[in-house]
Design an enzyme around this catalytic site. Structure first.
Site, PDB file in Angstrom:
ATOM      1  CD  GLU A 240      -1.988  -2.349   1.036  1.00 21.13           C
ATOM      2  OE1 GLU A 240      -0.908  -2.761   1.512  1.00 21.13           O
ATOM      3  OE2 GLU A 240      -2.877  -3.114   0.613  1.00 21.13           O
TER       4      GLU A 240
ATOM      5  CG  HIS B 229     -11.610  -6.266   5.619  1.00 21.97           C
ATOM      6  ND1 HIS B 229     -10.681  -6.632   6.545  1.00 21.97           N
ATOM      7  CD2 HIS B 229     -11.053  -6.517   4.403  1.00 21.97           C
ATOM      8  CE1 HIS B 229      -9.606  -7.108   5.917  1.00 21.97           C
ATOM      9  NE2 HIS B 229      -9.801  -7.045   4.625  1.00 21.97           N
TER      10      HIS B 229
END
Ligand SMILES: Cc1ncc(C[n+]2csc(CCOP(=O)(O)OP(=O)(O)O)c2C)c(N)n1
Ligand SMILES: [Mg+2]
Lengths: 323, 326
Positions: B60, B129
């Site tokens: 990321e 999430h």
């Protein structure tokens, strides 16, 4: 085999190293006199890495570096005035006074920025390499970092991505033996940072970071390889910082006698001796060079002192691009 | 008028921008050959090729850093972070780099960079999430943040974001991917910084976004049967914030409820409340009410997740309470 640069380029490299050295000595003085705020990280001792690399780059190549980056900026062509102006937070500084010592940036010479977050500059350079690859510019992106930065995640992410995408990128590690106050062997389990290239299937080369022409030689070769589409390389320059980590650090943590050993292999002395041996320079010419550099530094400092600070409204400018 | 899902609107916006500007590139984890984990981007790789549509390693920081470097050297990248919950993984690049690159260089760069991420709860994805990222990102001047709630806004705002010469975060709500709506053929890239009044009303202003905005519309519908008239505002753009639309509505209704899919502390609803306090206090007939997740986290178990996310009943109660508080 070390490539010998032609005489004009040797003269330029020597001049830049002397200028950088004197500029950084002056920066320390100005810091102690409170004309430069916050912090400074001097690269005195690292000059050959910067000039050797810059000699191997061409217009359009991009560079990111660290807070210890004055030598890179000057080697790439930042003016002493723009640098000193920035050091003092003046409007005419390289970043209009918003960056300071740790953020020397000059897009016009390909210097995409010095970064104060260890390792953050590596992925950013990958983006510049991606642009070169997608637009087929033939350019490369170079990113400088310390041996300490090879322990941060961004380093590993950047090398991995560069390798799988075969980006035209060079990772140039300035291994100066210390990350802040810690000797690298205490924090790093490998002898040489260059071996870390192996995990990412890229060449890892070790070079004498005190020898500008040796640095030039490996950077040129790795750059040619990258330009030819063969992917990135990791280059480890063995070097040494003569001064402390930053500010007023006197580096009491280093081994006795270590600095003296490194001073025997000073980058300016090495190139100077080689030029004298090749009858390209004599002591008088060297003294003249030094004097000219001294004058250039004094001129930049005096000029910067006279420059105005940015108006306070500048605080709100350039948060976003308007338009 | 063509109807499409919110998911299809993302794909169409990306397709149209990739087709209209060769400098646009798109990359992220599993977005190319696999078409994305939410199947948002199938076909782009086949159509635009491996140079412009790329799968990345699971990195990321490198995704955002690379996008930044590409943006300041002549490309117009769109990077995907998959789940907005991964924003903190890349936070240095977002907070210290992307947001500040133009500023700290004294304006030497433009940063035409778009980051997309799927966010939001309600689907049993669990604690890591399901989060919404607006409040995290709003604390970094230099980044713009938009959260489309309908297919047409998804299409127009994503195109607007890609054309914007600043870093823009486009947050897509996972719970809305299957939602259908009309997207007129001539929908142009939209300007960022504008909220939308989704339902007009006179008694209470309800400010919300995405899933909470749709729940607020439902609450408004039910309240209408009890003769309570809500004006529902879809924030759409968190940075820059459209203060005028909110204040204009407040001047009319004199009551304000903010519905956030986020914890209370340092949530964006505090900014709306402070806007009302700073610039609309004389219009307020009652204290501002914030409906949000309180100090709780999202949990996996259905009754727990149902409890933590504001629902229609809680929104209705909040509206009624500001009316009786007066
Ligand atoms: C992410 C991050 N962690 C820690 C620091 C504090 N810090 C600044 S320089 C430095 C040492 C870095 O060592 P190295 O990479 O070897 O570079 P050098 O300073 O020797 O040039 C540290 C720990 C920082 N700026 N950023
Ligand atoms: Mg070091």
């Amino acid at each position: 085999m070390i490539t010998s640069l032609p005489i004009e380029r040797r003269q330029q490299a020597l001049r830049l190293m002397i200028e950088t050295r004197l500029a950084e000595e002056k920066i320390q003085e100005l810091f102690l006199a409170n004309l430069i705020r916050g912090t400074t990280h001097l690269a005195i001792g690292h000059e050959a890495v910067a000039v050797g690399t810059a000699a191997a780059l061409i217009t359009g190549d991009k560079v990111t570096c660290t807070y210890r980056g004055h030598h890179h900026a000057l080697a790439l062509g930042m003016s002493l005035r723009a640098m000193m102006g920035e050091m003092m937070g003046k409007e005419a500084g390289a970043c209009k006074g918003k960056g300071g010592s740790m953020h020397m940036t000059d897009a016009s010479i390909g210097l995409l920025g010095a970064n104060a977050i260890v390792g953050a500059q590596l992925p950013i350079a990958m983006g510049a390499a991606l642009t070169a690859q997608v637009k087929k510019t033939g350019g490369i992106a170079v990113t400088f970092f310390g041996e300490g930065a090879s322990n941060i995640g961004a380093f590993h992410e950047a090398l991995n991505m560069a390798s799988v995408w075969k980006l035209p990128a060079l990772f140039i590690c300035e291994n100066n033996l210390y990350g802040e106050y810690s000797v690298w062997s205490k924090t790093t389990p490998v002898q040489d940072i260059a071996v870390r290239g192996t995990s990412y299937a890229m060449p890892g080369v070790i070079v004498d970071g005190q020898d500008a022409e040796a640095v030039y030689t490996v950077v040129k070769a790795a750059g040619d390889r990258a330009r030819a589409g063969e992917g990135p390389s990791l280059i480890e320059c063995k070097t040494y910082r003569y001064r402390g980590h930053s500010r007023t650090d006197t580096a009491p943590y280093r081994k006795q006698g270590e600095l003296d050993e490194w001073l025997k292999r000073d980058p300016i002395d090495i190139l100077k001796a080689r030029m004298i041996a090749d009858s390209q320079l004599d002591e008088v010419e060297f003294a003249e060079m030094r004097q000219a550099a001294e004058m250039a530094v004094v001129d930049a400092v005096e000029w910067a002192k006279q420059q105005p600070y940015p108006p306070v409204e500048a605080l709100y400018a350039d948060v976003y691009y308007e338009g | 008028m063509p109807e499409m899902t919110y998911r299809e609107a993302v794909a169409k916006a990306l397709t149209d921008e990739l087709a209209s500007d060769p400098d646009v590139i798109f990359f992220g984890e599993d977005v190319a050959e696999a078409g994305g984990v939410f199947k948002v981007t199938p076909g782009l790789y086949e159509r635009f090729g491996p140079d412009r549509v790329r799968d990345t390693p699971i990195s990321e920081q490198a995704i955002i850093g690379t996008a930044l470097g590409a943006a300041i050297t002549g490309l117009r990248p769109v990077a995907e972070l998959m789940f907005a919950d991964f924003v903190p993984v890349a936070l240095d690049q977002l907070a210290n780099q992307v947001a500040k690159y133009r500023y700290m260089s004294g304006g030497q760069f433009v940063v035409p960079l778009t980051v997309r991420a799927a966010q939001g709860g309600g689907n049993g994805f669990g604690t890591q999430h399901s989060q919404c990222a607006e409040s995290w990102l709003m604390n970094f001047p230099g980044i713009k943040v938009v959260s489309p709630s309908t297919p047409v806004d998804m299409y127009g705002l994503l195109r607007g974001a890609i054309r914007e010469n600043n870093p823009v975060f486009v947050l897509e709500h996972k719970g809305l991917y299957n939602m259908k709506g009309e997207v007129p053929d001539d929908t142009a890239p939209m300007k960022l910084g504008e909220s939308k009044v989704m339902r007009e009303g006179t008694d209470v202003t309800v400010v919300a976004s995405q899933l909470m905005m749709h729940r607020s519309l439902e609450a408004a519908e039910q309240l209408a049967r009890e003769d309570i008239s809500c004006e529902v505002i879809d924030v759409r753009s968190f940075v820059p914030l459209d203060k005028a639309t909110i204040l204009h509505s407040l001047a009319k209704t004199n009551h304000l409820v903010v519905v956030e899919e986020a914890p209370h502390q340092a949530g964006w609803g505090g900014d709306i409340a402070s806007l009302a306090a700073d610039e609309g206090v004389y219009w307020l007939a009652a204290p501002v009410k914030r409906v949000n997740m309180g100090a709780a986290l999202i949990a996996y178990s259905p009754p727990l997740e149902d409890e933590v996310l504001p629902n229609v009943g809680r929104i209705m109660r909040a509206v009624k309470s500001v009316l009786t508080d007066a």
